[in-house]
Design a protein around this motif. Sequence first.
Motif, PDB file in Angstrom:
ATOM      1  N   SER A 187      35.547  37.798  46.519  1.00  0.00           N
ATOM      2  CA  SER A 187      36.636  37.007  47.064  1.00  0.00           C
ATOM      3  C   SER A 187      36.073  35.784  47.780  1.00  0.00           C
ATOM      4  CB  SER A 187      37.496  37.892  47.985  1.00  0.00           C
ATOM      5  OG  SER A 187      38.639  37.226  48.440  1.00  0.00           O
ATOM      6  N   THR A 228      37.795  43.043  36.590  1.00  0.00           N
ATOM      7  CA  THR A 228      39.238  42.819  36.576  1.00  0.00           C
ATOM      8  C   THR A 228      39.592  41.822  37.674  1.00  0.00           C
ATOM      9  OG1 THR A 228      39.625  44.705  38.053  1.00  0.00           O
ATOM     10  CG2 THR A 228      39.718  45.110  35.681  1.00  0.00           C
ATOM     11  N   THR A 229      40.740  41.161  37.544  1.00  0.00           N
ATOM     12  CA  THR A 229      41.144  40.164  38.528  1.00  0.00           C
ATOM     13  C   THR A 229      42.406  40.602  39.254  1.00  0.00           C
ATOM     14  OG1 THR A 229      42.442  38.913  36.912  1.00  0.00           O
ATOM     15  CG2 THR A 229      40.132  38.277  37.208  1.00  0.00           C
ATOM     16  N   ASP A 230      42.541  40.080  40.475  1.00  0.00           N
ATOM     17  CA  ASP A 230      43.717  40.343  41.298  1.00  0.00           C
ATOM     18  C   ASP A 230      43.980  39.090  42.116  1.00  0.00           C
ATOM     19  OD1 ASP A 230      45.603  41.187  43.220  1.00  0.00           O
ATOM     20  OD2 ASP A 230      44.836  43.246  43.188  1.00  0.00           O
ATOM     21  N   ARG A 286      42.789  35.950  46.343  1.00  0.00           N
ATOM     22  CA  ARG A 286      42.521  34.516  46.471  1.00  0.00           C
ATOM     23  C   ARG A 286      42.256  34.131  47.929  1.00  0.00           C
ATOM     24  NH1 ARG A 286      46.529  30.796  42.798  1.00  0.00           N
ATOM     25  NH2 ARG A 286      45.872  31.582  40.735  1.00  0.00           N
ATOM     26  N   SER A 294      37.890  40.990  41.181  1.00  0.00           N
ATOM     27  CA  SER A 294      37.649  39.631  41.667  1.00  0.00           C
ATOM     28  C   SER A 294      38.960  38.870  41.868  1.00  0.00           C
ATOM     29  CB  SER A 294      36.781  38.867  40.649  1.00  0.00           C
ATOM     30  OG  SER A 294      36.638  37.511  41.006  1.00  0.00           O
ATOM     31  N   SER A 295      38.936  37.939  42.796  1.00  0.00           N
ATOM     32  CA  SER A 295      39.940  36.877  42.828  1.00  0.00           C
ATOM     33  C   SER A 295      39.965  36.214  41.456  1.00  0.00           C
ATOM     34  CB  SER A 295      39.555  35.859  43.904  1.00  0.00           C
ATOM     35  OG  SER A 295      40.137  34.586  43.664  1.00  0.00           O
ATOM     36  N   ASP A 296      41.121  35.681  41.083  1.00  0.00           N
ATOM     37  CA  ASP A 296      41.223  35.034  39.780  1.00  0.00           C
ATOM     38  C   ASP A 296      40.796  33.570  39.812  1.00  0.00           C
ATOM     39  OD1 ASP A 296      43.386  34.176  41.277  1.00  0.00           O
ATOM     40  OD2 ASP A 296      44.821  34.266  39.634  1.00  0.00           O
ATOM     41  N   HIS A 298      32.031  34.350  47.110  1.00  0.00           N
ATOM     42  CA  HIS A 298      31.597  33.590  45.945  1.00  0.00           C
ATOM     43  C   HIS A 298      30.421  32.662  46.259  1.00  0.00           C
ATOM     44  CE1 HIS A 298      33.217  29.777  47.435  1.00  0.00           C
ATOM     45  NE2 HIS A 298      34.236  30.478  47.886  1.00  0.00           N
ATOM     46  N   LEU A 317      35.340  34.454  40.161  1.00  0.00           N
ATOM     47  CA  LEU A 317      35.198  35.182  38.894  1.00  0.00           C
ATOM     48  C   LEU A 317      33.814  34.968  38.291  1.00  0.00           C
ATOM     49  CD1 LEU A 317      36.730  37.024  36.996  1.00  0.00           C
ATOM     50  CD2 LEU A 317      37.691  35.005  35.892  1.00  0.00           C
TER      51      LEU A 317
END
Length: 229
Positions: free
Chosen positions: A153, A79-81, A85, A56-58, A11, A63
Amino acid sequence: MTAGTVVLLRHARTAYNASLRLQGQIDIPLDEVGRWQATEGGAALASSHRATRVVSSDLGRALDTAAAYADALGGVPVTTDARLRERAFGEWEGLTGEEISAGWPEEYVAWRRGADPVGAGAETKTAVAARTAAAVQEHADDLPDDATLVVVSHGAAISLAVTALLGLDAATWRGLVGMHNVHWSHLHRAGEGAVPAWRLVAHNVGAGYPLDQWQAGPDWNLEPGAKSV
């Protein structure tokens, strides 16, 4: 069936990055420089890797970085997962190195040597590597062989995921340098039956700016006190 290419993107910058505070899973937004980095880095990544899928990480900083890359591709969905994280650091989250050292001197020294922090409630490196690598592999397995998966991430999470995907022991192996903001690692699937199943093609690749300019942001070339128009 597994995606042939996986790219893991860190990020963009936050105020905690700029002040050298340990973020962990605190949901810190991008700062002004970070928003610029996300745009510039997203365009650079899009010029070399066009994702079939973006995951992406949430956490917001990941994001928003993923959204900038997706926009550079023309607006592909993200989409997020939550498994992507950052590593959780318990009581250390939000603190500087000096503050951690003052409160947990022995644990801090051990952590800087590469050991897991004890007594602060931090996740182990092994646990983080397992959850992140499983997420990457699961999303890659859902794509055709010629596909590119881009995963957005966090620094420690990416280093540990790559370590696990290369078949190395995340608890002890420290062979990857930490990644700069909006820099990426590129892995390619190895041949049938190869060990490990993934090969590291490139690591810590970015938009091509000198690091001091990248960290300073869009006003890096202005005189002190001047403002961009």
